[in-house]
Design a protein around this motif. Structure first.
Motif, mmCIF file in Angstrom:
data_model
loop_
_atom_site.group_PDB
_atom_site.id
_atom_site.type_symbol
_atom_site.label_atom_id
_atom_site.label_comp_id
_atom_site.label_asym_id
_atom_site.label_seq_id
_atom_site.Cartn_x
_atom_site.Cartn_y
_atom_site.Cartn_z
ATOM 1 N N GLN A 165 14.513 42.046 37.639
ATOM 2 C CA GLN A 165 15.455 43.319 38.253
ATOM 3 C C GLN A 165 16.758 43.374 38.182
ATOM 4 O OE1 GLN A 165 14.079 44.648 41.992
ATOM 5 N NE2 GLN A 165 15.875 45.411 42.396
ATOM 6 N N GLU A 166 17.633 44.420 37.429
ATOM 7 C CA GLU A 166 18.740 44.716 37.773
ATOM 8 C C GLU A 166 19.092 45.628 39.039
ATOM 9 O OE1 GLU A 166 21.856 43.300 34.720
ATOM 10 O OE2 GLU A 166 21.800 45.273 34.343
ATOM 11 N N ASN A 167 20.269 45.259 39.383
ATOM 12 C CA ASN A 167 20.906 46.636 40.321
ATOM 13 C C ASN A 167 22.481 47.120 39.809
ATOM 14 O OD1 ASN A 167 18.311 46.561 41.758
ATOM 15 N ND2 ASN A 167 19.117 46.498 43.713
ATOM 16 N N SER B 275 27.054 44.418 39.077
ATOM 17 C CA SER B 275 25.705 44.556 38.670
ATOM 18 C C SER B 275 25.044 42.947 38.652
ATOM 19 C CB SER B 275 24.970 44.452 36.444
ATOM 20 O OG SER B 275 25.580 43.398 36.332
ATOM 21 N N ALA B 276 24.079 42.714 39.553
ATOM 22 C CA ALA B 276 22.640 42.183 40.244
ATOM 23 C C ALA B 276 21.859 41.996 39.221
ATOM 24 C CB ALA B 276 23.225 42.030 41.551
ATOM 25 N N SER B 277 21.262 40.695 39.059
ATOM 26 C CA SER B 277 20.197 40.943 38.250
ATOM 27 C C SER B 277 19.752 39.050 38.415
ATOM 28 C CB SER B 277 20.472 41.114 36.503
ATOM 29 O OG SER B 277 21.362 40.339 35.886
ATOM 30 N N GLY B 278 18.213 39.243 37.754
ATOM 31 C CA GLY B 278 17.517 37.816 38.221
ATOM 32 C C GLY B 278 15.936 37.958 38.146
ATOM 33 N N VAL B 279 15.361 36.997 38.185
ATOM 34 C CA VAL B 279 13.680 37.072 38.562
ATOM 35 C C VAL B 279 13.080 36.926 39.818
ATOM 36 C CG1 VAL B 279 13.885 34.888 36.996
ATOM 37 C CG2 VAL B 279 12.006 36.041 36.896
ATOM 38 N N SER B 280 12.293 36.852 40.143
ATOM 39 C CA SER B 280 11.919 36.424 41.521
ATOM 40 C C SER B 280 9.631 36.466 41.004
ATOM 41 C CB SER B 280 11.682 37.033 42.453
ATOM 42 O OG SER B 280 11.383 38.420 42.333
ATOM 43 N N ALA B 281 9.693 35.467 42.014
ATOM 44 C CA ALA B 281 8.234 35.432 41.418
ATOM 45 C C ALA B 281 7.773 35.445 42.837
ATOM 46 C CB ALA B 281 7.374 34.398 40.939
ATOM 47 N N ARG B 282 6.336 36.076 44.133
ATOM 48 C CA ARG B 282 5.827 35.642 45.166
ATOM 49 C C ARG B 282 4.524 35.003 44.617
ATOM 50 N NH1 ARG B 282 5.351 39.843 49.941
ATOM 51 N NH2 ARG B 282 3.522 40.565 48.178
ATOM 52 N N PHE C 22 16.630 41.693 43.560
ATOM 53 C CA PHE C 22 15.695 41.076 42.509
ATOM 54 C C PHE C 22 15.061 39.362 43.812
ATOM 55 C CE2 PHE C 22 18.044 36.660 42.333
ATOM 56 C CZ PHE C 22 19.378 37.473 42.129
ATOM 57 N N SER C 23 16.490 39.158 44.310
ATOM 58 C CA SER C 23 16.189 38.572 45.307
ATOM 59 C C SER C 23 15.426 38.177 47.185
ATOM 60 C CB SER C 23 17.288 37.318 45.755
ATOM 61 O OG SER C 23 18.203 38.523 45.759
ATOM 62 N N ASN D 113 26.559 38.600 38.881
ATOM 63 C CA ASN D 113 26.068 37.023 39.635
ATOM 64 C C ASN D 113 25.587 36.415 38.361
ATOM 65 O OD1 ASN D 113 23.548 39.016 38.420
ATOM 66 N ND2 ASN D 113 22.516 38.296 39.556
ATOM 67 N N LYS D 114 26.349 36.278 36.754
ATOM 68 C CA LYS D 114 26.198 35.471 36.284
ATOM 69 C C LYS D 114 28.032 34.467 35.597
ATOM 70 C CE LYS D 114 22.442 37.371 34.801
ATOM 71 N NZ LYS D 114 21.671 38.118 35.980
ATOM 72 N N THR D 115 27.444 33.766 35.459
ATOM 73 C CA THR D 115 28.259 32.664 35.072
ATOM 74 C C THR D 115 28.996 32.287 32.654
ATOM 75 O OG1 THR D 115 27.922 30.867 36.586
ATOM 76 C CG2 THR D 115 29.673 31.638 37.561
ATOM 77 N N ASP D 116 27.931 32.625 32.624
ATOM 78 C CA ASP D 116 27.587 32.223 31.430
ATOM 79 C C ASP D 116 28.949 32.912 30.453
ATOM 80 O OD1 ASP D 116 26.879 35.147 29.165
ATOM 81 O OD2 ASP D 116 25.817 34.544 31.778
ATOM 82 N N GLU D 117 29.693 32.299 29.332
ATOM 83 C CA GLU D 117 31.096 33.025 29.136
ATOM 84 C C GLU D 117 30.424 34.099 28.627
ATOM 85 O OE1 GLU D 117 32.375 29.992 26.839
ATOM 86 O OE2 GLU D 117 33.373 31.237 24.947
#
Lengths: 458, 431
Positions: A22-24, A43-50, A338-339, B69-73
């Motif tokens: 997800q990305e917001n 922007s805040a993105s990432g992956v989660s699993a439940r 996403f979290s 929310n990332k820190t890659d170049e």
């Protein structure tokens, strides 16, 4: 958001599992008295699993979305579920395994607007206000947009993609009076990106004129008499009532937590004029403010008819509570980031339109109030509610009188809804944010209703 | 975990290279471990990692901020490019500025790693305590988390702050039910640096759980009167936050704060002292530096009833011409008084003990009204029945000057230390 091929990870699932990427994305511009004070993007993105193991849940998330990160969260979620299962040993039943597949993308098809386009739009609104409304002591105009883009894969076979945006224009006016500043605000917004929602600044001029007119009258406003009064609640307040005072009490996790609605199933809880629905994505042929087609547990979303003709008929569920209550889930499980794990959430909650006419409803009140706009609202497991009202008028002999100062209304929703004697035939929506561990966009709407309500005064 | 200083300096250099004259970078890495209770048993174990990278650039007094929310170049350079687009679209504002140079500093507080087994043990013990001592109490939601956060703030004036902070947060939300009679929900949120004590001993938790079991049957107040309201420490925090909201940038810049002309003037009873203590050893929570890049210090906001400082940040200070505060507020501490809680109750002829307030935001003139939740009628110096459908109304400015008593007892929630306070002349109305 970069879309991933999630299907290759299904073989890593050890039991019931949801995998979500997800990305917001947020964009905000605000102008205070002609000066740009907010100019930001995030922007805040990432992956989660439940994962679910015999009645225990495990959840894990990370902001990275590379192959190693996806594998890590799948494993970590299962280990968390296993940790709890080892200690709790609940022996829970298997969850419902229904699945759904689909893609819904409400991205604009127009050329993407630049930040300058957004600022210019807002400056045009601000210029109109500053040139026309000379008595204002301060003014704030803000633009906010939120894009929520999700990819979901579940062990039950659900596979979904959605990009659901919303855009909001927020306007605050204040004027100085002998007793201090008096403020009034309004929010205009819709599902969709800036390019589709905010086409022309001039289309808001009439609304701004109206807001200023209300403020000028509020500046000379009076406190209402405290106590129970006959009132017409306009759509905005009927909407927040539907959401806060009724909706929350019928969320299955709150029912399990002792909500008063737990004892009211199939009972008359409102006037037969009142029917209340939590719409999934479409209401009366129109797209809702927060359309949900497949929820974050992979359930195909459908409407939940909570109250039908005054009788409580349904609660809102996730898969877990649906299993316990012996019903089918209807797509109410949503997480904000996403979290965030999916919680039971309302989507678009509204009282259905009736057959009365607003003017006739006002005309039928001898001595009461027409309450138009709320600030905030809170409710309780008892259905006792409180809403701040920032815009309202006296009704004397069927005609609108003086404006009201800020006031609070309260009552017990399941008692108050029984006093409803008219429901207007029109309907309007507002987009809001609902806080329940996580904050999440919701739609609230409805017609105007005539009822008796407790007004706090001095 | 990645090197915060290296990442921050990379971003500062990239922002300056993009043509900005000033640059700042706020970076955080957060790891949370959490147990959630639903329906009386532990239902979820959750572990999350997140990163926050917020970049600000100023060019010719034009400012913009971009967060990812990332820190890659690649992501960081994209964010700098986005930031440059925002700044170029903006207009000059002389108030835009970054923090001046201060000595480099690093701070550490609390355990960075959770004791997961102890978390589980403590929460199980809490569930057992609740079930055995309060059988009619329903735990609607209980959350125990450990949060560890590495934060840094670096800017192009040479400011370089780093902090590592860890601690536990506990929230319990509950109501009580006997037959079909249910109480209003109530909740407690506390923070603690360690789990050496049982959860039920933290803050006012056990008192509020006990009260909840008494509140399944309530009485209605009839009519309206002006009376005394004793506000509990848990509820008082909400009122102090509402008062503090008048001290921040926006209401002071727009002139809508009821206290805009009240600096160094008496705004409250002379016995009232309100402090903001983000770097106090007494509190588990806090922060070492502000979001706009200044080392935090504790402050006294109201001293002997006199307003001593606003809570202006750098921008608000430059915009209004008033002094910048030494912190960003929060973590409020109110000094205890000399009256015991029991004596405070005895001195009330008619009023209520306000345990939770469900109210609208106060108006710009300070008027407020709302519902008294989980609250009790006080008559002739005695606490009587719990009440429902009871509203209170008043004015923030008037209320602070009508303090009757401040209790000698206080409650430390880990994020605030509050006494009980009796305010007179509040409008209380029933059905």
């Amino acid at each position: 958001m970069k879309r991933l091929d999630l299907s290759k990870y299904s073989k890593l699932f050890s039991g019931y599992t949801e995998l979500r990427v997800q990305e917001n994305r947020d964009n905000g511009v605000s102008i205070v008295d002609g000066t740009i004070m907010g100019n930001r993007r995030s922007s805040a993105s990432g992956v989660s699993a439940r994962s679910y193991k015999s009645g225990s849940w495990g959840f894990a998330s990370t902001p990275e979305t590379d192959d190693g990160a996806v594998r890590h969260v799948i494993q970590a979620a299962w280990e968390n579920a296993a940790f709890l299962d080892k200690h709790e040993n609940k022996g829970g039943l298997a969850l419902p395994e229904s699945s759904a597949v689909g893609e819904w993308d409400l991205s604009t098809r127009k050329p993407v607007a630049s930040q300058k386009d957004r600022i210019d739009f807002l400056k045009s609104i601000d210029s109109y206000i500053s040139s026309k409304f000379s008595k204002l002591s301060t003014r704030t105009v803000s633009l906010h947009s939120l894009d929520m883009e999700k990819q979901l894969l579940t062990s039950a076979g659900s596979n979904a993609f959605s990009m659901i945006p919303r855009s909001i224009l927020y306007v605050v006016f204040a004027v100085d009076t002998d007793s201090g500043p008096v403020e009034l605000y309004d929010i205009f917004g819709a599902p969709g990106q800036f390019e589709d929602v905010f086409v022309s600044p001039s289309s808001y001029h009439e609304k701004l004129d109206k807001l200023y007119e209300h403020l000028m009258r509020k500046a000379e406003g009076v406190f209402p008499a405290a106590g129970i009064s006959e009132c017409i609640l306009d759509a905005d307040i009927a909407g927040i009532l539907s959401h806060e005072a009724i909706g929350h009490t019928t969320e299955a996790d709150l029912v399990r937590g002792g909500s008063v609605a737990g004892d009211y199933m199939d009972q008359l809880v409102a006037s037969p004029l009142v029917s209340l629905t939590d719409f999934a994505h479409t209401a009366l042929g129109e797209t809702c403010p927060v359309p949900v087609h497949i929820d974050d547990e992979g359930t195909l979303a459908r409407d939940v008819a909570i109250i039908q003709d005054g009788v409580l008929r349904s609660y809102m569920h996730n898969r877990d509570s649906a299993l316990e209550f012996g019903v089918e889930p209807a797509g109410n499980a949503r997480g904000y980031k996403f979290s965030d794990e999916p919680l039971i959430r309302m989507r678009n909650t509204a009282i259905l339109p009736g057959k009365s006419n607003l003017e006739d409803m006002i005309g039928s009140v001898e001595n009461g109030y027409y309450l138009i706009q709320s600030s905030n609202g809170q409710a309780d497991s008892t259905s006792e509610f409180m809403f701040g009202v920032v815009l309202g008028y006296e009704i004397r002999n069927g005609k609108l009188g003086r404006a009201l100062k800020d006031v609070t209304i309260s009552g017990v929703a399941f008692d108050m809804l029984k006093t409803v004697t008219a429901v207007s035939g029109d309907m309007s929506w507002k987009i809001g944010m609902c806080g329940k561990k996580q904050s999440i966009p919701v739609g609230m709407g409805g017609p105007a209703i005539k009822c008796k309500i407790n007004i706090g005064g001095k | 975990m990645a090197d915060s200083r290296k990442i921050s300096q990379f971003c500062i250099d990239a922002i300056l290279e993009a043509g900005h004259q000033q640059a700042e970078c706020s970076l955080s890495f957060t790891r949370k471990t959490e147990f959630t209770v639903e329906d009386g048993s532990i239902s979820l174990m959750r572990t999350t990692d997140d990163t926050g990278l917020s970049l600000t650039g100023i060019k010719d007094q034009r400012k913009g901020s971009s967060s990812i929310n990332k820190t890659d170049e690649r992501s960081m350079l994209d964010s700098v490019a986005e930031l440059t687009g925002l700044v170029d679209a903006n207009e000059p504002d002389p108030a835009n500025e970054i923090a001046e140079n201060q000595p480099q500093n690093s701070f550490t507080r609390g355990p960075e790693k959770p004791d997961v087994d102890l978390m589980y043990t403590r929460i199980k013990s809490f569930l057992k305590h609740s079930k055995e001592k309060y059988p009619t109490l329903i735990l609607e939601q209980v959350i125990l988390d450990h949060t560890a956060r590495r934060r840094s703030y670096v800017n192009s004036n040479g400011v370089d702050f780093q902090s590592v902070r860890g601690g536990y947060n506990f929230m319990a939300m509950f109501s009580s039910k006997v037959g079909t009679s249910i109480s209003s929900f109530n909740y407690v949120a506390v923070s603690t640096a360690d789990l050496s004590e049982e959860l039920c001993t933290l803050g006012g938790l056990d008192r509020l759980m006990s009260q909840s079991t008494e509140q399944t049957v309530t009485g209605n107040l009839q009519g309206s009167f002006e009376g005394d309201v004793i506000i509990t420490p848990e509820c008082l925090g909400d009122f102090i936050s509402m008062i503090a909201s008048y001290f921040y940038d926006y209401p002071l810049i727009t002139g809508t704060s009821i206290y805009k002309d009240s600096l160094d003037e008496i705004i409250a009873d002379e016995r009232l002292f309100i402090h903001s203590r983000p770097v106090s050893d007494e509190l588990a929570g806090g922060y070492f530096f502000t979001g706009d890049g200044f080392k935090s210090a504790n402050s006294t906001i109201i001293e002997n009833g006199v307003l001593k400082t606003f809570l202006l940040g750098l921008y608000g200070s430059r915009k209004t011409g008033l002094d910048k505060a030494v912190n960003s507020g929060g973590f409020y501490v109110i000094d205890p008084g000399e009256t015991s809680f029991d004596e405070m109750v005895k001195s009330v002829d008619k009023g209520i003990l306000l345990c939770r307030f469900s109210g609208g935001s106060p108006s710009s003139s300070g008027d407020f009204s709302g519902v008294a939740k989980n609250s009790y009628l006080i008559e002739n110096g005695e606490i009587k029945n719990p009440v429902s459908e009871t509203m209170i109304a008043g004015n923030m400015k008037d209320m602070l000057k009508r303090i009757k008593h401040i209790s000698s007892e206080t409650v430390n929630s880990g994020n605030s230390i509050m006494p009980w306070i009796t305010f007179s002349g509040i409008t209380i109305s029933g059905k």
